[in-house]
Design a protein around this motif. Structure first.
Motif, PDB file in Angstrom:
ATOM      1  N   LEU A   3       0.955  -1.153  -0.032  1.00  0.00           N
ATOM      2  CA  LEU A   3       0.041   0.171   0.072  1.00  0.00           C
ATOM      3  C   LEU A   3       0.931   1.346  -0.034  1.00  0.00           C
ATOM      4  N   ALA A   4       0.350   2.180  -0.824  1.00  0.00           N
ATOM      5  CA  ALA A   4       1.082   3.726  -0.642  1.00  0.00           C
ATOM      6  C   ALA A   4       0.166   4.568  -0.725  1.00  0.00           C
ATOM      7  N   PHE A   5       0.864   5.727  -0.314  1.00  0.00           N
ATOM      8  CA  PHE A   5       0.198   7.010  -0.372  1.00  0.00           C
ATOM      9  C   PHE A   5       0.964   8.331  -0.355  1.00  0.00           C
ATOM     10  N   HIS A   6       0.252   9.305  -0.976  1.00  0.00           N
ATOM     11  CA  HIS A   6       0.789  10.649  -1.011  1.00  0.00           C
ATOM     12  C   HIS A   6      -0.141  11.687  -0.672  1.00  0.00           C
ATOM     13  N   ILE A   7       0.005  12.592   0.139  1.00  0.00           N
ATOM     14  CA  ILE A   7      -0.529  13.565   0.871  1.00  0.00           C
ATOM     15  C   ILE A   7       0.067  15.002   0.522  1.00  0.00           C
ATOM     16  N   SER A   8      -0.470  16.169   0.282  1.00  0.00           N
ATOM     17  CA  SER A   8       0.267  17.343  -0.026  1.00  0.00           C
ATOM     18  C   SER A   8      -0.607  18.442   0.402  1.00  0.00           C
ATOM     19  N   GLY A  47       4.969  17.896   0.081  1.00  0.00           N
ATOM     20  CA  GLY A  47       4.189  16.569   0.041  1.00  0.00           C
ATOM     21  C   GLY A  47       4.811  15.438   0.852  1.00  0.00           C
ATOM     22  N   LEU A  48       4.210  14.556   1.193  1.00  0.00           N
ATOM     23  CA  LEU A  48       4.872  13.092   1.971  1.00  0.00           C
ATOM     24  C   LEU A  48       4.482  12.119   0.897  1.00  0.00           C
ATOM     25  N   TRP A  49       5.485  11.331   0.413  1.00  0.00           N
ATOM     26  CA  TRP A  49       5.151   9.913  -0.153  1.00  0.00           C
ATOM     27  C   TRP A  49       5.580   8.888   0.534  1.00  0.00           C
ATOM     28  N   SER A  50       4.759   7.920   0.732  1.00  0.00           N
ATOM     29  CA  SER A  50       5.129   6.673   1.457  1.00  0.00           C
ATOM     30  C   SER A  50       4.844   5.546   0.522  1.00  0.00           C
ATOM     31  N   MET A  51       5.940   4.775   0.133  1.00  0.00           N
ATOM     32  CA  MET A  51       5.595   3.544  -0.721  1.00  0.00           C
ATOM     33  C   MET A  51       5.316   2.246   0.021  1.00  0.00           C
ATOM     34  N   GLY A  52       5.238   2.477   1.283  1.00  0.00           N
ATOM     35  CA  GLY A  52       4.949   0.876   2.032  1.00  0.00           C
ATOM     36  C   GLY A  52       6.236   0.060   2.493  1.00  0.00           C
ATOM     37  N   SER A  53       6.038  -0.731   3.264  1.00  0.00           N
ATOM     38  CA  SER A  53       7.093  -1.582   3.619  1.00  0.00           C
ATOM     39  C   SER A  53       7.373  -2.639   2.641  1.00  0.00           C
ATOM     40  N   MET A  54       8.622  -2.841   2.236  1.00  0.00           N
ATOM     41  CA  MET A  54       9.104  -3.690   1.210  1.00  0.00           C
ATOM     42  C   MET A  54      10.235  -4.723   1.764  1.00  0.00           C
ATOM     43  N   GLY A  92      26.576 -23.210  -6.366  1.00  0.00           N
ATOM     44  CA  GLY A  92      25.321 -23.258  -5.330  1.00  0.00           C
ATOM     45  C   GLY A  92      24.586 -22.160  -5.451  1.00  0.00           C
ATOM     46  N   THR A  93      23.395 -22.319  -4.851  1.00  0.00           N
ATOM     47  CA  THR A  93      22.475 -21.078  -4.699  1.00  0.00           C
ATOM     48  C   THR A  93      21.985 -21.426  -2.924  1.00  0.00           C
ATOM     49  N   HIS A  94      21.612 -19.971  -2.323  1.00  0.00           N
ATOM     50  CA  HIS A  94      21.195 -19.958  -1.153  1.00  0.00           C
ATOM     51  C   HIS A  94      20.060 -18.784  -1.128  1.00  0.00           C
ATOM     52  N   SER A  95      19.105 -19.032  -0.377  1.00  0.00           N
ATOM     53  CA  SER A  95      18.221 -17.837   0.019  1.00  0.00           C
ATOM     54  C   SER A  95      18.653 -16.746   0.799  1.00  0.00           C
ATOM     55  N   PHE A  96      18.034 -15.413   0.777  1.00  0.00           N
ATOM     56  CA  PHE A  96      18.584 -14.675   1.644  1.00  0.00           C
ATOM     57  C   PHE A  96      17.578 -13.553   2.036  1.00  0.00           C
ATOM     58  N   THR A  97      17.566 -13.167   3.354  1.00  0.00           N
ATOM     59  CA  THR A  97      16.605 -12.077   3.751  1.00  0.00           C
ATOM     60  C   THR A  97      17.328 -10.913   4.400  1.00  0.00           C
ATOM     61  N   VAL A  98      17.221  -9.574   3.961  1.00  0.00           N
ATOM     62  CA  VAL A  98      18.083  -8.523   4.398  1.00  0.00           C
ATOM     63  C   VAL A  98      17.242  -7.740   5.315  1.00  0.00           C
ATOM     64  N   GLY A  99      15.807  -7.606   5.326  1.00  0.00           N
ATOM     65  CA  GLY A  99      15.103  -7.050   5.910  1.00  0.00           C
ATOM     66  C   GLY A  99      14.022  -6.200   5.209  1.00  0.00           C
ATOM     67  N   ASN A 100      13.586  -5.226   5.923  1.00  0.00           N
ATOM     68  CA  ASN A 100      12.396  -4.450   5.304  1.00  0.00           C
ATOM     69  C   ASN A 100      12.858  -3.105   5.359  1.00  0.00           C
ATOM     70  N   ILE A 101      12.485  -2.537   3.935  1.00  0.00           N
ATOM     71  CA  ILE A 101      12.610  -0.935   3.912  1.00  0.00           C
ATOM     72  C   ILE A 101      11.528  -0.325   3.665  1.00  0.00           C
ATOM     73  N   ILE A 102      11.480   0.838   3.926  1.00  0.00           N
ATOM     74  CA  ILE A 102      10.054   1.635   3.817  1.00  0.00           C
ATOM     75  C   ILE A 102      10.631   2.910   3.159  1.00  0.00           C
ATOM     76  N   PRO A 103      10.314   2.804   1.770  1.00  0.00           N
ATOM     77  CA  PRO A 103      10.766   4.169   0.796  1.00  0.00           C
ATOM     78  C   PRO A 103       9.815   5.157   1.262  1.00  0.00           C
ATOM     79  N   ALA A 104      10.092   6.217   1.724  1.00  0.00           N
ATOM     80  CA  ALA A 104       9.520   7.659   2.070  1.00  0.00           C
ATOM     81  C   ALA A 104      10.127   8.829   1.829  1.00  0.00           C
ATOM     82  N   PHE A 105       9.633   9.783   1.388  1.00  0.00           N
ATOM     83  CA  PHE A 105      10.193  10.901   1.027  1.00  0.00           C
ATOM     84  C   PHE A 105       9.327  12.179   1.045  1.00  0.00           C
ATOM     85  N   PHE A 106       9.881  13.324   1.461  1.00  0.00           N
ATOM     86  CA  PHE A 106       9.202  14.468   1.289  1.00  0.00           C
ATOM     87  C   PHE A 106       9.569  15.405   0.114  1.00  0.00           C
ATOM     88  N   THR A 107       8.665  16.056  -0.621  1.00  0.00           N
ATOM     89  CA  THR A 107       8.909  16.735  -1.934  1.00  0.00           C
ATOM     90  C   THR A 107       8.295  18.088  -1.583  1.00  0.00           C
TER      91      THR A 107
END
Length: 160
Positions: free
Chosen positions: A90-95, A109-116, A138-153
């Motif tokens: 889910l994402a949102f933008h308010i301004s 404005g504020l943009w939030s692209m939600g947790s990824m 070989g191969t192996h799976s990885f999980t780095v964590g979550n990021i939440i892209p958000a920024f002010f404009t």
């Protein structure tokens, strides 16, 4: 290991950084009201979906004079490609904005692209000896964590 150290130690070094692609698909409403005949003020709110992709990250370190050690394994050659899974959230933008003479605008404005989640799998090949061509895969799976892209404009412009 720094890039300079890697270039001094290995015969061939190639690194490709990933690109972060984030496409918001939003719908919303805008309310504008006049403060005087010359000035207006507006509020805007949008919500929707952010679809994202991280392109592959890869590196190759070939022909090491000295081994590199990763996780206690000494390698003279190491080639890998990280493949990241796409995601949506889910994402949102308010301004809020100010309009002068119906054309000049200033907007904050504020943009939030939600947790990824940043996760995927890595394909690798390595050589743990000084013998060229002796590789394991070989191969192996990885999980780095979550990021939440958000920024002010801050937007200053002219509308037709």
């Amino acid at each position: 290991m720094s890039i300079i150290d890697a270039r001094n130690n290995f015969d061939k070094v190639n690194i490709i950084s990933p690109k972060f692609i984030n496409v918001p698909i939003l719908a919303g409403a805008r309310y504008e009201f006049e403060m005087s005949s010359k000035y207006s003020f507006y509020l805007e709110a949008q919500a929707g979906l952010a679809i994202r992709k991280i392109t592959n990250r890869s590196a190759s370190f070939i022909g090491g004079k000295e081994p590199i050690s990763i996780g206690g394994v000494n390698m003279y050659d190491y080639v890998y490609t990280d493949h990241f899974y796409g995601s949506a959230s889910l994402a949102f933008h308010i301004s809020i904005g100010f309009v002068e003479n119906a054309h000049w605008i200033a907007d904050l404005g504020l943009w939030s692209m939600g947790s990824m989640p940043v996760e995927g799998y890595e394909e690798y090949e390595m050589n743990t000896t000084t013998t060229p061509g002796l590789r394991s895969y070989g191969t192996h799976s990885f999980t780095v964590g979550n990021i939440i892209p958000a920024f002010f404009t801050l937007k200053i412009g002219y509308r037709l």
